[in-house]
Design an enzyme around this catalytic site. Structure first.
Site, PDB file in Angstrom:
ATOM      1  N   ASN A  74      12.703 -13.215  32.496  1.00 39.19           N
ATOM      2  CA  ASN A  74      13.606 -13.404  31.355  1.00 39.19           C
ATOM      3  C   ASN A  74      14.978 -12.880  31.741  1.00 39.19           C
ATOM      4  O   ASN A  74      15.107 -11.732  32.189  1.00 39.19           O
ATOM      5  CB  ASN A  74      13.071 -12.657  30.126  1.00 39.19           C
ATOM      6  N   THR A 115      12.426 -17.869  27.647  1.00 37.89           N
ATOM      7  CA  THR A 115      13.460 -17.558  26.669  1.00 37.89           C
ATOM      8  C   THR A 115      12.767 -17.142  25.381  1.00 37.89           C
ATOM      9  O   THR A 115      11.810 -17.802  24.944  1.00 37.89           O
ATOM     10  CB  THR A 115      14.462 -18.718  26.469  1.00 37.89           C
ATOM     11  N   GLU A 116      13.203 -16.008  24.811  1.00 38.77           N
ATOM     12  CA  GLU A 116      12.391 -15.374  23.777  1.00 38.77           C
ATOM     13  C   GLU A 116      12.327 -16.152  22.468  1.00 38.77           C
ATOM     14  O   GLU A 116      11.502 -15.860  21.623  1.00 38.77           O
ATOM     15  CB  GLU A 116      12.841 -13.934  23.529  1.00 38.77           C
ATOM     16  N   ASN A 117      13.209 -17.147  22.296  1.00 37.50           N
ATOM     17  CA  ASN A 117      13.080 -17.947  21.087  1.00 37.50           C
ATOM     18  C   ASN A 117      11.923 -18.949  21.170  1.00 37.50           C
ATOM     19  O   ASN A 117      11.691 -19.670  20.204  1.00 37.50           O
ATOM     20  CB  ASN A 117      14.409 -18.647  20.736  1.00 37.50           C
ATOM     21  N   SER A 121       5.770 -15.689  21.662  1.00 38.67           N
ATOM     22  CA  SER A 121       6.816 -15.480  22.660  1.00 38.67           C
ATOM     23  C   SER A 121       7.015 -13.994  22.940  1.00 38.67           C
ATOM     24  O   SER A 121       7.196 -13.586  24.092  1.00 38.67           O
ATOM     25  CB  SER A 121       8.126 -16.100  22.166  1.00 38.67           C
TER      26      SER A 121
END
Lengths: 228, 229
Positions: free
Chosen positions: A37, A60-62, A102
């Protein structure tokens, strides 16, 4: 403060590294096959230097694994963005998932490396990167605390010195912290620092000697004989 | 009980003053703009809103904040280059903020939907966001006790629903939709397409219809692209 090594120099370049050179160095240090990340800002540059042979999967954390480069022109799709809300692309083999899944990827220790920016890193690996603590500042944390405590390795990318010339590697953070003892490596324009149980080790310097570096940084530095 | 309603106005008509409302979306992706506009028009006020952000630009959640309908935001990332309506209310002391690390926000919402009374997590340990919270040394790490976030209503945007209320989403617009749908007592979903029962592959359903109460079709809301442009 004296340096605890007799080694004359660990230099690998005669000048400090620019942002792109630093990004190239971080990219080179990421092990093949890693799940990574990249934080918003300077760390995003690292993606420009990852090679196909490395087979790195970006998270990607979304809610996505297998994120591709920034979208251009006709590729732009408002439903496909990264954590910085920039339109991106998907690579073959990408996957989408909801937010709790996530963050379980981070919090469950599945992510190999995250690369973050920072205001300060302490000698014991405390990270400060989310809040200046200034009166009237509106705090915003996003996923920084989850990344800092969840990823197996936390790399920081930053300039060594503030605009005022103060070291961002400090004995103890004066900004509000993001995580305790979480940073394992710090990439700066003047040196690469490894943070471990036995203190701060300098892996290489750029445009300065270890002695000159020690004059800038208020924590004891040791030299490492080989690249780590 | 699942209802298919004809308009976004009908969909939000039951939302009362003082409600806690979860609103899906991460930035503009997955933000149910038409449902938020209807909520603005229906006049409900004194709301507690749960969202990752605190609105951006001059649309959607940002307008709800601008009009003074939101008494409290629970979110992870309120401050952005275009969060001027939230910034103004916050600096004027007219809106309360509960700042939550993003993973805790997601997990607290998930916990509410899953009937979990609370959980310990290392995220935030030793930081000012964990001040006053119970901590324990578990699994070799210091961890912080976090509680579920429940809501009266969730407003969610999905791509398609079938006749049973099963949902599929589109790309990163999925974000908070599935967990908010499960966490709220009443879940209202806007979709761009309603397909007949059997029209979604059961293997690919993301949110099962059991979590959904009201569905409204909003033409052209499938992709955020045209909204964000």
């Amino acid at each position: 403060m004296s340096v605890q090594s007799n080694e004359k120099s660990l230099q690998t370049s005669e000048t400090p590294l620019g942002r792109d050179d630093l990004a190239r160095l971080v990219a080179r240090d990421i092990a093949p096959g890693s799940f990574v990340n990249l934080g918003i800002g300077q760390p995003t540059l690292v993606s420009n230097y990852l090679t196909e042979e490395q087979n790195i999967t970006l998270h990607t954390e979304n809610g996505m694994l297998g994120m591709g480069p920034e979208a251009k022109g006709d590729q732009i799709d408002g439903d496909l963005i990264n954590a910085g809300k920039i339109p991106v692309t998907e690579l073959p083999g990408a996957s989408y998932f909801h937010h709790a899944d996530s963050f379980a990827i981070m919090r469950g220790g599945h992510l190999d490396i995250c690369v973050l920016g920072a205001f300060q890193v302490s000698a014991t690996g405390d990270l400060a990167n989310w809040h200046t603590g200034a009166p009237g500042a509106i705090p915003a944390v996003g996923g920084a605390m989850d990344l800092a405590t969840g990823a197996k390795d936390v790399f920081v990318m930053m300039t060594l010195l503030t605009r005022e010339g103060a070291s961002k590697i400090v004995d103890a953070c004066t900004y509000p912290i993001t995580g305790v003892g979480c940073v394992t490596r710090v990439y700066t324009d003047k040196a690469v620092f490894l943070i471990g149980p036995d203190g701060v080790t300098v892996r290489e310097t750029f445009g300065c000697t270890l002695e000159e570096l020690q004059d800038l940084v208020p924590v004891p530095l040791k030299a490492t004989p080989a690249a780590g | 009980m699942l209802n298919f309603v004809d308009s976004v106005q009908d969909a939000v008509a039951g939302i009362k003053d003082g409600s806690t409302v979860m609103i899906g979306g991460f930035g503009n992706a997955g933000q149910p703009f038409e449902l938020i506009d209807a909520l603005l028009d229906c006049g409900a006020t004194d709301l507690t809103v749960v969202n990752n952000n605190a609105g951006q630009g001059d649309q959607g959640l940002a307008l709800l904040i601008k009009e003074g309908r939101v008494k409290k935001m629970i979110c992870s990332f309120p401050r952005q280059s275009d969060s001027w309506h939230f910034d103004a209310k916050y600096k004027a002391g007219e809106i309360e903020l509960e700042l939550v690390p993003q993973g805790n926000l997601a997990e607290r919402i998930r916990a509410a939907g899953a009937g979990i009374g609370g959980f310990f997590t290392p995220t935030g340990y030793g930081t000012m966001l964990a001040e006053g919270k119970e901590t324990r040394f578990l699994d070799g790490k210091w961890q912080v006790f976090e509680t579920p976030i429940h809501a009266d209503v969730a407003l969610v945007k999905a791509l398609k629903a079938d006749g049973k209320g099963n949902l599929v989403y589109r790309k990163t617009a999925r974000n908070f939709g599935p967990i908010m749908a499960a966490a709220a007592k009443h879940t209202i979903v806007q979709v761009s397409e309603i397909v007949p029962t059997g029209g979604l592959d059961p293997e690919n359903v993301v949110t099962p219809g059991i979590y959904v109460n009201s569905i409204v079709k909003v033409a052209g809301s499938g992709s955020t692209a045209e909204k964000a442009a």
